[in-house]
Design an enzyme around this catalytic site. Structure first.
Site, PDB file in Angstrom:
ATOM      1  N   SER A   1      -6.217  -0.580  21.270  1.00  0.00           N
ATOM      2  CA  SER A   1      -7.446  -0.695  20.871  1.00  0.00           C
ATOM      3  C   SER A   1      -7.473  -1.299  19.457  1.00  0.00           C
ATOM      4  CB  SER A   1      -8.205   0.726  20.685  1.00  0.00           C
ATOM      5  OG  SER A   1      -9.347   0.363  19.999  1.00  0.00           O
ATOM      6  N   TYR A  14      -8.295   9.020  17.086  1.00  0.00           N
ATOM      7  CA  TYR A  14      -8.040   8.083  18.124  1.00  0.00           C
ATOM      8  C   TYR A  14      -7.313   6.865  17.742  1.00  0.00           C
ATOM      9  CZ  TYR A  14     -10.363   4.512  21.306  1.00  0.00           C
ATOM     10  OH  TYR A  14     -10.183   3.401  22.228  1.00  0.00           O
ATOM     11  N   LYS A  18      -4.150   5.457  19.670  1.00  0.00           N
ATOM     12  CA  LYS A  18      -3.761   3.738  20.077  1.00  0.00           C
ATOM     13  C   LYS A  18      -2.555   3.111  19.318  1.00  0.00           C
ATOM     14  CE  LYS A  18      -7.162   4.209  22.955  1.00  0.00           C
ATOM     15  NZ  LYS A  18      -7.043   3.954  24.469  1.00  0.00           N
ATOM     16  N   SER A  48     -17.587  -0.777  29.493  1.00  0.00           N
ATOM     17  CA  SER A  48     -17.201   0.432  29.988  1.00  0.00           C
ATOM     18  C   SER A  48     -18.266   1.521  29.673  1.00  0.00           C
ATOM     19  CB  SER A  48     -15.819   0.931  29.471  1.00  0.00           C
ATOM     20  OG  SER A  48     -16.055   1.404  28.180  1.00  0.00           O
ATOM     21  N   HIS A 247       5.218  -3.969 -40.685  1.00  0.00           N
ATOM     22  CA  HIS A 247       5.307  -5.190 -40.433  1.00  0.00           C
ATOM     23  C   HIS A 247       5.185  -5.605 -41.664  1.00  0.00           C
ATOM     24  CE1 HIS A 247       3.386  -8.931 -38.059  1.00  0.00           C
ATOM     25  NE2 HIS A 247       4.599  -9.206 -38.694  1.00  0.00           N
ATOM     26  N   LYS A 276      19.255  -2.197 -45.262  1.00  0.00           N
ATOM     27  CA  LYS A 276      18.976  -2.032 -46.479  1.00  0.00           C
ATOM     28  C   LYS A 276      19.060  -0.513 -47.087  1.00  0.00           C
ATOM     29  CE  LYS A 276      17.307  -6.284 -47.012  1.00  0.00           C
ATOM     30  NZ  LYS A 276      17.819  -7.299 -47.874  1.00  0.00           N
ATOM     31  N   ASP A 355      -4.018  -7.268 -29.450  1.00  0.00           N
ATOM     32  CA  ASP A 355      -3.428  -6.073 -30.592  1.00  0.00           C
ATOM     33  C   ASP A 355      -4.176  -4.792 -30.590  1.00  0.00           C
ATOM     34  OD1 ASP A 355      -1.757  -4.858 -32.463  1.00  0.00           O
ATOM     35  OD2 ASP A 355      -2.035  -6.773 -33.921  1.00  0.00           O
ATOM     36  N   TRP A 356      -3.594  -4.177 -29.618  1.00  0.00           N
ATOM     37  CA  TRP A 356      -4.345  -2.909 -29.212  1.00  0.00           C
ATOM     38  C   TRP A 356      -3.941  -1.650 -30.030  1.00  0.00           C
ATOM     39  CZ3 TRP A 356      -8.294  -3.898 -26.601  1.00  0.00           C
ATOM     40  CH2 TRP A 356      -8.171  -5.082 -25.431  1.00  0.00           C
ATOM     41  N   PRO A 358      -3.861   1.603 -31.703  1.00  0.00           N
ATOM     42  CA  PRO A 358      -4.937   2.532 -32.227  1.00  0.00           C
ATOM     43  C   PRO A 358      -5.270   2.647 -33.707  1.00  0.00           C
ATOM     44  CG  PRO A 358      -3.071   3.594 -31.426  1.00  0.00           C
ATOM     45  CD  PRO A 358      -2.633   2.050 -31.000  1.00  0.00           C
ATOM     46  N   GLN A 563     -24.750 -26.851 -10.540  1.00  0.00           N
ATOM     47  CA  GLN A 563     -25.180 -25.974 -11.791  1.00  0.00           C
ATOM     48  C   GLN A 563     -24.467 -24.685 -11.944  1.00  0.00           C
ATOM     49  OE1 GLN A 563     -29.441 -25.173 -11.953  1.00  0.00           O
ATOM     50  NE2 GLN A 563     -29.380 -23.416 -13.323  1.00  0.00           N
TER      51      GLN A 563
END
Length: 594
Positions: A1, A14, A18, A48, A247, A276, A355-356, A358, A563
């Protein structure tokens, strides 16, 4: 099936039973073959007692069992050599099913495999259209890809941090950190420009249909973020703590101006690690290339990591030209001064470019870092200052902006006013940035190196060069323009002049095919007898239309709405936008022929 092959809601038991018949059949086919016993399985659809309550009578009539049994009879006949196969059958239709598997991706077996690695290669893992798909028919064929990957072994990374705590800097420079891709469109360029303070009136920075639309050159830091974050500092530095990282400097070299959209690849590498004493200075380079492998820009991120020094390394690095220049401003009044007040929400907007961190949005994280409020990204201040110089000395011509180098002296709070003071010295613009409210220098030892027109009169940007017509590759649009040309030629002189009088426009089409190649075409319905052909028009076009080859063919054949294509970004227009509404008049004469 079909419920076993594809699943069906509410029929788990079922469906399982099958599909089990498919596995049973495959095994029986293998076991019986030596005795000339063949076994196949069908997934029939026929009327059937089970289907007569859910299907209308006319469909039931077409689904007679007599339309299924001939397949069964043939498969059972001694002339059939079919074995171990699955067929769908019903209403006179017969079709054979088979497995298909993508070419997939093999990961090194001697490296830890993470969900993030799967995510990164997901498009390749699931791509059936790249020409590598196979159709395995046995467990042996199924195992081929897996067995072949047994040899996928990468050489181990050289050890950088040694047993005695020293750092092998040359080994660090040899490390391969892989590459990261960055795909962007005009929206991302606009978002970055807004993030560094572009205004609604700065059409060249915020309106994609502006003739001079461009990214501020400092946009070059954005594609490098993912590559930069992929560098495992814990592997190359002793006692690394991300909370101790500052940074310190940024260098950006622009090799080619950024296109308004594209797919870029960024590759990180170690430039230098200096000892350093109380800390170390690590400089990470990121080279960014376009889809053709041509260099676009180079970034160098220089960071000071507290507590990571005393590893036996050298204290001073080599001179790398503009990337390490001192850039001390002269002892005279600035040639230009620009002030710009940042917004209270500047950091919230800028972080959307990628630039995520937090530290720039979460008050709790800012407090951990010792700040009263989330601070502005250093690279946002960098971008604002770069924008001031770009406007003052380059007249917004990205070709005049060669490189920029800054030192981050102090932090900036969103809402503060930034003042950029500039001194022109030969081909350099030395500058510094001050927070007006606190009278604090926040960017020092900074310079932009100029090139091209900016070295002379800082002339306005020249128009970008048009794509080369006939650039190679297959273009379906060739046929469209041939038919437009034939249609116009077939008009009577009176009808042709009426069409020209109605349209009054010169159209240029920059059309890109699947290979990424661009051809230029023109339709002149404004001058003389009108003309159609490859290449740019002889004079300046009234409107330039940017579109993909397949999309243009769909538009010309009436399968697509102009459009909707424009509003979705599939068509981009520069120049007299309203003239583009007459595009239908150009195409409709030949629509029936396409």
């Amino acid at each position: 099936s079909a419920a076993g092959i594809y699943g069906n809601f509410g029929q788990a038991n079922y469906s399982a039973a099958k599909l089990a018949l498919v596995g049973l059949t495959s095994t029986l086919a293998l076991e019986g073959k030596k005795d000339n016993i063949y076994c196949n399985v069908i997934a029939p659809m026929a009327a059937s007692r089970m289907t007569e309550t859910v299907l209308p009578p006319n469909m039931l009539q077409s689904l007679k069992p007599e339309m299924v049994t001939p397949l069964v009879e043939y498969l059972c006949h001694e002339s059939s050599t079919e074995n171990g196969s699955l067929f769908e059958v019903g209403a006179g239709y017969v079709g054979k099913l088979r497995w298909e598997r993508t070419g997939g991706h093999g990961f090194p077996i001697n490296k830890t495999l993470l969900p993030e690695h799967i995510q990164e290669k997901w498009a390749k893992i699931t791509d059936f259209e790249d020409g590598r798909a196979t159709h395995p028919t046995s467990t042996q064929e199924s195992m081929e890809g897996i067995i072949a990957n047994f040899e996928n072994v990468v050489a181990p990374r050289p050890k950088v941090v040694l047993e005695d705590g020293k750092v092998d800097v040359e080994a660090a420079k040899s490390l391969d950190f892989g590459s990261e891709t960055f795909e962007y469109v005009e929206r991302d360029v606009i978002l970055y420009n807004l993030g560094i303070g572009a205004k609604r009136t700065d059409l060249h920075l915020v309106y994609e249909n502006s003739d001079s639309f461009t990214a501020v050159p400092t946009f070059g830091v954005i594609p490098s973020f993912a590559a930069m974050n992929a560098v495992p500092f814990g592997e190359i530095l002793p006692s690394f703590n991300p909370m101790m990282l500052l940074h310190g400097e940024q260098y950006l070299e622009i090799i080619k101006p950024f296109p308004s959209h594209g797919k870029l690849t960024s590759t990180p590498y170690v430039v230098e690690i200096l000892d350093k004493g109380k800390g170390c200075v690590a400089t990470i380079g990121v080279k960014t290339t376009d889809e053709n492998g041509e260099d676009i820009c180079i970034n160098e991120f220089t960071m000071f990591i507290r507590g990571a020094g005393n590893f036996g390394g050298k204290k001073e690095g080599a001179d790398r030209g503009a990337a390490t220049a001192a850039n001390n401003p002269p002892n005279r009044k600035p040639d230009h001064v620009v002030q710009e007040k940042t917004g209270e929400d500047q950091a919230a907007l800028y972080r959307l470019s990628g630039d995520w961190n937090p530290l720039h949005i979460d008050p709790d994280m800012a407090a951990v870092g010792g700040f009263d409020i989330p601070i502005l990204h250093g690279l946002c201040s960098f971008g604002i200052a770069g924008k001031h110089i770009f406007n003052t000395y380059c007249k917004n011509d990205a070709r005049s902006f060669k490189n920029i180098k800054v030192r981050f002296a102090k932090t900036v709070n969103p809402g503060e006013t930034l003042e950029t003071s500039m001194w022109r010295e030969g081909n350099k613009v030395l500058f510094q940035v001050r927070v007006v409210e606190r009278d604090a220098i926040v960017i020092s030892n900074a310079a932009v190196e100029l090139q091209g027109d900016a070295l002379a009169t800082a002339a306005p940007a020249a128009p970008a060069a048009a794509p080369v017509a006939g650039g190679g590759g297959a273009f379906k649009s060739d046929a469209v323009f041939d038919q437009i040309k034939a249609g116009i030629a077939a008009m009577s002189p009176a009808d042709r002049q009426a069409q020209i009088k109605k349209t009054k426009g010169v159209f240029q089409f920059d059309i890109t095919n699947e290979a990424g190649q661009t051809n230029t075409y023109h339709v002149d319905l404004k001058n003389g007898e009108g003309s159609v052909g490859a290449g740019a028009p002889s004079g300046k076009p009234d409107v330039v239309i940017f579109v993909k080859d397949d999309v243009f063919v769909d538009l010309a054949s009436g399968k697509a709405n102009a459009q909707k294509l424009f509003m979705s970004g599939a068509i981009k227009v520069k120049g007299q936008v309203m003239l583009a509404t007459k595009l239908g008049d150009v195409l409709k004469a030949n629509k029936s022929k396409l």
